[in-house]
Design an enzyme around this catalytic site. Structure first.
Site, mmCIF file in Angstrom:
data_model
loop_
_atom_site.group_PDB
_atom_site.id
_atom_site.type_symbol
_atom_site.label_atom_id
_atom_site.label_comp_id
_atom_site.label_asym_id
_atom_site.label_seq_id
_atom_site.Cartn_x
_atom_site.Cartn_y
_atom_site.Cartn_z
ATOM 1 N N HIS A 61 0.879 -1.269 0.078
ATOM 2 C CA HIS A 61 -0.034 0.029 0.049
ATOM 3 C C HIS A 61 0.920 1.164 -0.295
ATOM 4 O O HIS A 61 1.989 1.212 0.069
ATOM 5 C CB HIS A 61 -1.249 -0.177 1.256
ATOM 6 N N HIS A 63 1.271 4.107 1.797
ATOM 7 C CA HIS A 63 2.030 4.844 3.026
ATOM 8 C C HIS A 63 3.610 4.886 2.995
ATOM 9 O O HIS A 63 4.058 3.773 2.589
ATOM 10 C CB HIS A 63 1.494 4.222 4.219
ATOM 11 N N ASP A 65 5.805 4.649 4.956
ATOM 12 C CA ASP A 65 6.568 3.667 5.615
ATOM 13 C C ASP A 65 6.591 2.081 4.956
ATOM 14 O O ASP A 65 7.200 1.311 5.478
ATOM 15 C CB ASP A 65 6.379 3.556 6.943
ATOM 16 N N HIS A 66 6.087 2.445 3.894
ATOM 17 C CA HIS A 66 6.006 1.152 3.097
ATOM 18 C C HIS A 66 6.478 0.944 1.550
ATOM 19 O O HIS A 66 6.860 0.088 0.990
ATOM 20 C CB HIS A 66 4.845 0.296 2.965
ATOM 21 N N HIS A 117 -7.371 -0.539 5.843
ATOM 22 C CA HIS A 117 -6.378 0.494 6.380
ATOM 23 C C HIS A 117 -6.172 1.607 5.347
ATOM 24 O O HIS A 117 -6.296 2.473 5.828
ATOM 25 C CB HIS A 117 -5.100 -0.478 6.538
ATOM 26 N N ASP A 136 -0.459 -4.062 6.556
ATOM 27 C CA ASP A 136 -1.067 -3.519 7.542
ATOM 28 C C ASP A 136 -2.640 -3.939 7.482
ATOM 29 O O ASP A 136 -3.662 -3.013 8.042
ATOM 30 C CB ASP A 136 -1.065 -1.979 7.448
ATOM 31 N N HIS A 174 4.442 -4.754 10.737
ATOM 32 C CA HIS A 174 5.186 -3.673 11.875
ATOM 33 C C HIS A 174 5.175 -4.962 13.209
ATOM 34 O O HIS A 174 4.280 -5.758 13.367
ATOM 35 C CB HIS A 174 3.793 -2.980 12.363
HETATM 36 FE FE FE Z 1 2.544 0.968 8.170
HETATM 37 ZN ZN ZN Z 2 0.126 1.801 6.295
#
Ligand code: FE
Ligand code: ZN
Length: 258
Positions: A61, A63, A65-66, A117, A136, A174
């Site tokens: 996805h 975001h 942090d990915h 999410h 996530d 995570h």
């Molecule tokens: Fe994440």
């Molecule tokens: Zn995320």
């Protein structure tokens, strides 16, 4: 002769403060796939240490942090992500949708839409290596916060993942398991499987052992977000016989303020 998928190596790489990236390596073909790229440096270091070169980057996805590490890592690799998210992902070499099957590291990889999410969040399932990369969506004893989707969408997504073979190893994005465990105990304080799993998690985290991956059968027994239609959980939250969508929404909301 078909290669023996059991020889695939899977490596979990801690990134940023609590993210995980995952490498899947086929030693017969030399192919290596990465699931999500929270940051380039630790992933590149792992590749260098093992002498592996990326052939695929699978994005779950949009975001940061990915995906933040994709640009620095992508050279020569095929970048795969959701058609629905293509407008907000790094440039894709292959755009995929729910139900697609692609070949990654020499094995069939199924794409599942697991929105909730975010809208357009996908998971990758590799049946031959008994692994699903869920980021996530489904997480160890938890699920991702609902930034874009509705509780109904997330419950639908989690039911899809719950239907995978029970011995599937779930690679989530995570290390949230300790706090997820505390929350799960508030929902089902009398769930014996949960109590014993929390004991194990606590011991693992005390020495810094990652709790990812986890086995799907353990998630089904202990993860409150997979148990919205379970009579025991429904009784524990005083919603016996209620609609599972309503129970899920209740549990998700309780977690948001936990
Ligand atoms: Fe994440
Ligand atoms: Zn995320």
């Amino acid at each position: 002769m078909p290669e023996n998928a059991q020889t695939h190596q899977i490596v979990v790489i801690p990134c940023l403060s609590d993210n995980y990236a995952v490498l899947i390596h086929n030693p017969d073909s030399g192919q290596t796939a990465l699931v999500d790229a929270p940051e380039a440096a630790p992933i590149q270091a792992e590749l260098d240490a093992r002498g592996w070169t990326l052939t695929d980057i699978l994005i779950t996805h949009h975001h940061d942090d990915h995906i933040d590490g994709v640009a620095a890592l992508r050279s020569g690799a095929r970048v795969v992500g959701a058609t629905a998210d293509a407008h907000r992902l790094p440039a894709l070499d292959l755009a995929v949708s729910d139900g697609d099957t692609i070949e990654v590291c020499g094995v069939i990889t199924e794409v599942l839409d697991v929105s909730g999410h975010t809208l357009g969040h996908i998971a990758y399932h590799m049946p031959e290596v008994s692994a699903a990369f869920t980021a996530d969506s489904l997480m160890a004893m938890g699920c991702g916060r609902l930034f874009e989707g509705t509780p109904d969408q997330m419950w639908t997504s989690l039911q899809k993942l719950r239907a995978l073979p029970q011995d599937t190893m779930i690679y989530s994005g995570h290390e949230y398991t300790a706090s997820n465990a505390k929350f799960a105990l508030t929902i089902e304080p009398d769930n014996a499987a949960l109590i014993s799993r929390v004991r194990q998690i606590t011991a693992d985290r005390a020495v810094g052992t990652p709790t990812v991956p986890s086995k799907l059968s353990d998630e089904i027994a202990t993860n409150p977000f997979l148990r919205a239609d379970n009579p025991e959980l429904q009784k524990a939250v005083n919603m016996a016989g209620a609609n599972a969508n309503d129970v899920f929404a209740y549990v998700r909301k309780a977690k948001d303020t936990f």
